[in-house]
Design a protein around this motif. Structure first.
Motif, PDB file in Angstrom:
ATOM      1  N   CYS A 103      -6.638 -28.547 -10.346  1.00 36.79           N
ATOM      2  CA  CYS A 103      -5.504 -27.897  -9.382  1.00 36.79           C
ATOM      3  C   CYS A 103      -5.963 -28.374  -7.717  1.00 36.79           C
ATOM      4  N   GLY A 104      -5.576 -28.263  -6.813  1.00 38.16           N
ATOM      5  CA  GLY A 104      -5.523 -27.750  -5.994  1.00 38.16           C
ATOM      6  C   GLY A 104      -6.108 -28.525  -4.596  1.00 38.16           C
ATOM      7  N   THR A 142      -3.292 -29.749  -1.984  1.00 43.12           N
ATOM      8  CA  THR A 142      -3.223 -28.839  -0.770  1.00 43.12           C
ATOM      9  C   THR A 142      -4.550 -28.254   0.072  1.00 43.12           C
ATOM     10  N   THR A 143      -5.613 -29.182  -0.244  1.00 36.69           N
ATOM     11  CA  THR A 143      -7.078 -28.819   0.243  1.00 36.69           C
ATOM     12  C   THR A 143      -7.251 -30.113   1.288  1.00 36.69           C
ATOM     13  N   THR A 167     -12.448 -29.849  -6.741  1.00 39.19           N
ATOM     14  CA  THR A 167     -12.095 -27.891  -6.307  1.00 39.19           C
ATOM     15  C   THR A 167     -12.478 -27.635  -7.578  1.00 39.19           C
ATOM     16  N   HIS A 172      -6.584 -18.387  -6.056  1.00 40.50           N
ATOM     17  CA  HIS A 172      -6.835 -19.782  -6.205  1.00 40.50           C
ATOM     18  C   HIS A 172      -6.741 -20.838  -4.760  1.00 40.50           C
ATOM     19  N   GLN A 173      -5.516 -19.747  -3.595  1.00 33.85           N
ATOM     20  CA  GLN A 173      -5.433 -20.464  -2.537  1.00 33.85           C
ATOM     21  C   GLN A 173      -6.743 -19.975  -1.447  1.00 33.85           C
ATOM     22  N   ASN A 186      -9.180 -22.844  -2.307  1.00 32.64           N
ATOM     23  CA  ASN A 186      -8.898 -23.949  -1.928  1.00 32.64           C
ATOM     24  C   ASN A 186      -9.110 -23.819  -0.268  1.00 32.64           C
ATOM     25  N   SER A 239      -3.336 -24.232 -13.939  1.00 33.41           N
ATOM     26  CA  SER A 239      -2.307 -23.676 -12.957  1.00 33.41           C
ATOM     27  C   SER A 239      -1.010 -22.603 -12.698  1.00 33.41           C
TER      28      SER A 239
END
Length: 460
Positions: free
Chosen positions: A115-116, A119-120, A188, A286-287, A290, A344
């Motif tokens: 995940c991520g 976004t990253t 990530t 989690h954000q 990232n 997620s």
């Protein structure tokens, strides 16, 4: 693509010109039958078994066809097409890739993780774009076949590049690294996904490890210090620099005092003896993870951290990534239909733990695909996660997702639980659940247009 003279390409790969003009420059490169031929001045790698449409190629001429066909009927070849014959197309293809990649001494970041990734990648691009010309992969379109065109997107104006790795099977990341030759590699996190292509978790972790061997000599590897599966990675043979990010005390980029703010997360970033107040748009720890990975990457490239942190505050979160909207009857809809895997789902539930207090929490969960022989196991684990929480209603959609509902029942969940075979069966049957006290999380597989449309229908 940086234009390259036909004769220079001939010298690099050791090809033989069979017919056609050579006094021109290639401005695009594709693998014939794998990529669309849409531009003039293109190079096309064509296998000996390919049926070549010379007329179509010539219409977009000048074109350069590199092929290992042993016999070529020159009469079929039209005047705007140059044909270069090689003994091995595969070897010629990789010679060309290495030659082209070595034209650019720029930072190239590649990212993998359960995940991520997207976004990253987008955070890195957003921060660097404040000062540099950055080339990046598009959205989450990360399949291996796209890697060659993405590489060709680097040109003489590119100052940095950032690409996302796709993983469907073992060997995918290794293949992409051979094309990108990253100077910085990021993992990530490693959760549960693609077990159909990697057999089991051990195989999945090993597939993620491929990025470690793919980083250029002297490069940097960024790892999640909080992630348990990342601790199983074999890093002892890596000769470059390793940078850790996370909440763990060993992290080189460490976050503390993480709190929910307005539209995002506030945290304190620790880098060595320095502390920085930071904010990242989007909810969930989690954000923050990232953001730490992205900040570590741009700092490694040479961006001032204060500038990067300031730029991060203007990052726009992606559609359908825990996207908040007003919904039916005044409810709050959280659309998280971008992807669906156990990692997620757990991250989304943790967000609900914080922002759903005092609310009627409604979960709408669809099938999780690509779990191979572990399909029931992980759906049941999610059911147990749900049962641990104060959930008003659990709605499952799909045959696989029924295991979530059944396990939640077995574990004594007090939620109102309903199971639907298909999203089309729902209609307005759930409308009575929604009011101004309801917060509704909807998650489903990325491939399900039905789930995406259903989520859209719940929004105002």
């Amino acid at each position: 693509m940086k234009p390259i003279a036909v004769n220079d390409i001939r010298k690099v790969i050791g090809g033989k010109i069979i017919t056609g003009p050579v006094n021109w420059k290639v401005e695009d490169a594709i693998y014939y039958t794998r990529h669309d031929h849409t531009r003039r001045n293109s190079l096309l790698f064509a296998r000996r078994g390919d049926s070549i449409n010379w007329v179509a190629i010539d219409k977009k001429g000048p074109s350069l066809v590199i092929t290992d066909k042993s016999s070529i009927n020159v009469k079929e070849v039209l005047p705007n097409t140059t044909v270069m014959q090689v003994s091995s197309l595969v070897q010629s293809y990789w010679k060309f890739i290495n030659y082209y990649r070595n034209q650019f001494q720029i930072p190239v970041v590649t990212i993998t993780g359960t995940c991520g990734k997207t976004t990253t990648k987008d955070m890195i691009k957003h921060m660097l774009s404040a000062i540099w010309n950055v080339h990046a992969s598009v959205s989450s379109k990360n399949e291996p076949r796209r890697s060659f065109p993405y590489l060709m997107g680097i040109d003489e104006h590119t100052e940095a590049a950032v690409f996302e790795h796709g993983l469907g099977n073992s060997g995918n990341i290794k293949h992409q690294c051979m094309i990108y030759q990253p100077t910085i590699g990021i993992i990530t996190n490693i959760g549960v996904h693609h077990l159909d292509g990697c057999v089991n978790m051990e195989g999945y972790i090993k597939a993620k490890e491929e990025i470690i061997g793919g980083i250029r000599d002297g490069g940097t590897l960024l790892l999640n210090a909080d992630d348990q599966n990342s601790k199983k990675l074999k890093i002892h043979n890596f000769k470059g620099k390793i940078v850790y990010f996370g909440k763990d005390a060993k992290s080189d980029f460490r976050a503390s005092r993480i709190t929910y703010g307005e539209t995002g997360m506030d945290f304190v970033l620790h880098v060595g003896p320095e502390e920085y107040s930071a904010f990242v748009p989007g909810y969930g720890e989690h954000q923050v993870s990232n953001a730490l990975a992205a900040l570590a990457a741009v700092h490694e490239i040479g961006m001032d951290l204060k500038i990067a942190i300031s730029r991060l505050t203007t990052y726009e979160t992606m559609d359908r990534h825990l996207e908040f909207s007003k919904g039916k009857n005044g409810s709050t809809i959280i659309d998280d239909t971008w992807t669906n895997n156990p990692t997620s789902v757990e991250a989304a539930l943790k967000v609900l733990d914080s922002i759903g207090k005092g609310k009627k929490v409604i979960l709408i969960l669809g099938d999780i695909n690509r779990l191979g022989n572990f399909e029931k196991k992980y759906h049941r684990e999610i059911g147990s996660m749900v049962a641990e929480r104060n959930i008003h209603a659990l709605i499952t959609i799909g045959k696989k997702a029924e295991e979530i509902a059944r396990q939640a029942m077995r574990d004594g969940s007090t939620a109102n639980i309903r199971m639907f075979k298909d999203v089309g069966d729902i209609g307005n049957r759930l409308d009575h659940l929604f009011d101004d006290q309801s917060i509704v999380l909807i998650k489903g597989p990325m491939s399900s247009r039905g789930m995406i449309e259903f989520a859209r229908s719940l929004k105002q």
